[in-house]
Design a protein around this motif. Structure first.
Motif, PDB file in Angstrom:
ATOM      1  N   LEU A 176      -5.118   5.381   7.449  1.00  0.00           N
ATOM      2  CA  LEU A 176      -6.363   4.735   7.847  1.00  0.00           C
ATOM      3  C   LEU A 176      -6.572   3.423   7.098  1.00  0.00           C
ATOM      4  O   LEU A 176      -6.959   2.408   7.691  1.00  0.00           O
ATOM      5  CB  LEU A 176      -7.536   5.684   7.582  1.00  0.00           C
ATOM      6  CG  LEU A 176      -7.455   7.056   8.255  1.00  0.00           C
ATOM      7  CD1 LEU A 176      -8.648   7.913   7.851  1.00  0.00           C
ATOM      8  CD2 LEU A 176      -7.384   6.925   9.765  1.00  0.00           C
ATOM      9  N   LYS A 177      -6.289   3.437   5.806  1.00  0.00           N
ATOM     10  CA  LYS A 177      -6.487   2.238   4.985  1.00  0.00           C
ATOM     11  C   LYS A 177      -5.604   1.084   5.449  1.00  0.00           C
ATOM     12  O   LYS A 177      -6.045  -0.057   5.574  1.00  0.00           O
ATOM     13  CB  LYS A 177      -6.213   2.564   3.519  1.00  0.00           C
ATOM     14  CG  LYS A 177      -6.484   1.416   2.565  1.00  0.00           C
ATOM     15  CD  LYS A 177      -6.232   1.835   1.119  1.00  0.00           C
ATOM     16  CE  LYS A 177      -6.535   0.691   0.155  1.00  0.00           C
ATOM     17  NZ  LYS A 177      -6.292   1.085  -1.262  1.00  0.00           N
ATOM     18  N   ILE A 178      -4.322   1.399   5.697  1.00  0.00           N
ATOM     19  CA  ILE A 178      -3.391   0.354   6.121  1.00  0.00           C
ATOM     20  C   ILE A 178      -3.789  -0.226   7.474  1.00  0.00           C
ATOM     21  O   ILE A 178      -3.836  -1.445   7.649  1.00  0.00           O
ATOM     22  CB  ILE A 178      -1.947   0.895   6.166  1.00  0.00           C
ATOM     23  CG1 ILE A 178      -1.441   1.157   4.744  1.00  0.00           C
ATOM     24  CG2 ILE A 178      -1.026  -0.092   6.886  1.00  0.00           C
ATOM     25  CD1 ILE A 178      -0.099   1.852   4.687  1.00  0.00           C
ATOM     26  N   GLU A 179      -4.092   0.652   8.428  1.00  0.00           N
ATOM     27  CA  GLU A 179      -4.424   0.125   9.752  1.00  0.00           C
ATOM     28  C   GLU A 179      -5.687  -0.726   9.717  1.00  0.00           C
ATOM     29  O   GLU A 179      -5.769  -1.759  10.394  1.00  0.00           O
ATOM     30  CB  GLU A 179      -4.562   1.240  10.778  1.00  0.00           C
ATOM     31  CG  GLU A 179      -4.744   0.692  12.188  1.00  0.00           C
ATOM     32  CD  GLU A 179      -4.554   1.702  13.287  1.00  0.00           C
ATOM     33  OE1 GLU A 179      -5.271   1.593  14.297  1.00  0.00           O
ATOM     34  OE2 GLU A 179      -3.688   2.594  13.146  1.00  0.00           O
ATOM     35  N   GLU A 186       0.827  -1.205   0.000  1.00  0.00           N
ATOM     36  CA  GLU A 186       0.000   0.000   0.000  1.00  0.00           C
ATOM     37  C   GLU A 186       0.867   1.263   0.000  1.00  0.00           C
ATOM     38  O   GLU A 186       0.578   2.226  -0.708  1.00  0.00           O
ATOM     39  CB  GLU A 186      -0.928   0.010   1.211  1.00  0.00           C
ATOM     40  CG  GLU A 186      -2.062  -0.994   1.160  1.00  0.00           C
ATOM     41  CD  GLU A 186      -3.086  -0.668   0.084  1.00  0.00           C
ATOM     42  OE1 GLU A 186      -3.153   0.487  -0.369  1.00  0.00           O
ATOM     43  OE2 GLU A 186      -3.829  -1.589  -0.303  1.00  0.00           O
ATOM     44  N   LEU A 187       1.928   1.246   0.783  1.00  0.00           N
ATOM     45  CA  LEU A 187       2.808   2.416   0.848  1.00  0.00           C
ATOM     46  C   LEU A 187       3.490   2.674  -0.495  1.00  0.00           C
ATOM     47  O   LEU A 187       3.569   3.821  -0.949  1.00  0.00           O
ATOM     48  CB  LEU A 187       3.849   2.223   1.950  1.00  0.00           C
ATOM     49  CG  LEU A 187       3.320   2.316   3.391  1.00  0.00           C
ATOM     50  CD1 LEU A 187       4.364   1.833   4.374  1.00  0.00           C
ATOM     51  CD2 LEU A 187       2.897   3.744   3.708  1.00  0.00           C
ATOM     52  N   ILE A 188       3.964   1.635  -1.125  1.00  0.00           N
ATOM     53  CA  ILE A 188       4.621   1.781  -2.430  1.00  0.00           C
ATOM     54  C   ILE A 188       3.634   2.265  -3.484  1.00  0.00           C
ATOM     55  O   ILE A 188       3.918   3.190  -4.262  1.00  0.00           O
ATOM     56  CB  ILE A 188       5.253   0.443  -2.870  1.00  0.00           C
ATOM     57  CG1 ILE A 188       6.449   0.096  -1.979  1.00  0.00           C
ATOM     58  CG2 ILE A 188       5.674   0.496  -4.340  1.00  0.00           C
ATOM     59  CD1 ILE A 188       7.625   1.017  -2.136  1.00  0.00           C
ATOM     60  N   ASN A 189       2.465   1.658  -3.511  1.00  0.00           N
ATOM     61  CA  ASN A 189       1.468   2.003  -4.533  1.00  0.00           C
ATOM     62  C   ASN A 189       0.954   3.430  -4.398  1.00  0.00           C
ATOM     63  O   ASN A 189       0.512   4.030  -5.391  1.00  0.00           O
ATOM     64  CB  ASN A 189       0.284   1.029  -4.471  1.00  0.00           C
ATOM     65  CG  ASN A 189       0.640  -0.359  -4.962  1.00  0.00           C
ATOM     66  OD1 ASN A 189       1.661  -0.543  -5.629  1.00  0.00           O
ATOM     67  ND2 ASN A 189      -0.182  -1.339  -4.636  1.00  0.00           N
ATOM     68  N   ASN A 190       1.005   3.972  -3.204  1.00  0.00           N
ATOM     69  CA  ASN A 190       0.443   5.308  -2.973  1.00  0.00           C
ATOM     70  C   ASN A 190       1.494   6.388  -2.735  1.00  0.00           C
ATOM     71  O   ASN A 190       1.143   7.536  -2.462  1.00  0.00           O
ATOM     72  CB  ASN A 190      -0.516   5.256  -1.782  1.00  0.00           C
ATOM     73  CG  ASN A 190      -1.771   4.475  -2.097  1.00  0.00           C
ATOM     74  OD1 ASN A 190      -2.672   4.966  -2.757  1.00  0.00           O
ATOM     75  ND2 ASN A 190      -1.829   3.232  -1.627  1.00  0.00           N
ATOM     76  N   TYR A 191       2.751   6.024  -2.840  1.00  0.00           N
ATOM     77  CA  TYR A 191       3.822   6.990  -2.618  1.00  0.00           C
ATOM     78  C   TYR A 191       3.850   8.037  -3.749  1.00  0.00           C
ATOM     79  O   TYR A 191       3.843   7.694  -4.926  1.00  0.00           O
ATOM     80  CB  TYR A 191       5.160   6.259  -2.552  1.00  0.00           C
ATOM     81  CG  TYR A 191       6.362   7.144  -2.326  1.00  0.00           C
ATOM     82  CD1 TYR A 191       6.478   7.913  -1.178  1.00  0.00           C
ATOM     83  CD2 TYR A 191       7.390   7.193  -3.261  1.00  0.00           C
ATOM     84  CE1 TYR A 191       7.582   8.705  -0.956  1.00  0.00           C
ATOM     85  CE2 TYR A 191       8.515   7.984  -3.044  1.00  0.00           C
ATOM     86  CZ  TYR A 191       8.600   8.739  -1.895  1.00  0.00           C
ATOM     87  OH  TYR A 191       9.705   9.522  -1.686  1.00  0.00           O
TER      88      TYR A 191
END
Length: 260
Positions: A51-54, A22-27
């Protein structure tokens, strides 16, 4: 317990894979939005990706370990009678993430009663993952150790930002000015570089348990020390001092405790 530990560690890596994707895709994506939330009468930045990740990580923990407690930065704690508790920081370094600076990471830890037994930090843009395996700390599978430094004048020290300190001018004059140099803006990477032996200490305050639980096991298993400024377990108050050298840690605590 040994098999449980191995299973828990594997699960922690699985959760980190999910979060890091998620972090890579949204960076550095324009769809990342942010807002300020009020926490203990202070404004803190939160993005939709936090919020999405948690939410995803909580859902997976509840699916595979439904009786475990969960502590997270963005949502209410889930309290159970289990001896195990997961602690989640979906993005440590949210300001860095929101501004396209790659010193952010996903933090996860597992507590057995009052002891942090697993700590994992993933820095997806730097392609670095740190975790402890009992009494060893690893970076991408290779063991790392802190380094010796028992003099303040020789110490390289990291911290995220000066405004963490309510009495910055005084503490800067009395303590920070004595170091070899201070490196600001490190967020979670400061602690990890301490575990690697590049940085001698990290000094911060205004810290919550999800900011620091994962790195406690990482620092200690790498041979380092971590406590509040008055030598108590992390979470006892909002201060943190991590050091690679035990003697340096003692020296720093002696100077820092008067500033609590």
């Amino acid at each position: 317990m040994q098999k449980k530990y191995t299973d828990f560690l594997s699960f922690a890596h699985f959760l980190s894979d999910v979060a890091s994707k998620e972090l890579i895709n949204n960076y550095k994506q324009l769809k990342v939005t942010s807002s300020k939330k009020i926490v203990r009468k202070k404004f803190e930045l939160v993005t939709d990706i936090d919020l999405k990740i948690e939410k995803k990580i909580r859902a997976l923990i509840e699916r595979y370990f439904p009786h475990h407690s969960i502590i997270g930065e963005e949502f209410e704690n889930k309290k159970t009678n289990s001896e195990f508790s997961w602690i989640i920081d979906p993005i440590d370094g949210t300001k860095a993430f929101a501004t396209g600076i790659p010193v952010f990471g996903f933090l996860l830890s597992l507590k057995h009663y009052d002891k942090n037994i697993i700590g994992l930090v993933d820095l997806p843009k730097l392609k670095e993952r740190f975790w402890n395996n009992r009494n060893k700390t690893k970076l991408n599978g290779k063991p790392i150790r802190t380094k010796a430094c028992n003099k303040i004048s020789k110490a390289i020290v990291a911290s995220t930002e000066p405004n963490m300190f309510k009495n910055f001018n005084k503490i800067n004059k009395d303590i920070f000015s004595q170091f070899d140099f201070m490196r600001w803006g490190t967020d979670i990477t400061g602690y990890l570089r301490c575990a690697e032996g590049f940085i001698d200490a990290v000094i911060e305050r205004n810290i919550k348990i999800w900011d620091i639980a994962a790195v406690e096991s990482i620092i200690k298993s790498a041979g380092g020390n971590i406590s509040t400024w008055d030598g108590k377990p992390i979470g006892s108050n909002d201060t943190v001092c991590a050091s690679g050298d035990k003697k340096l840690h003692t020296i720093l605590l002696k100077s820092l405790q008067k500033f609590i």
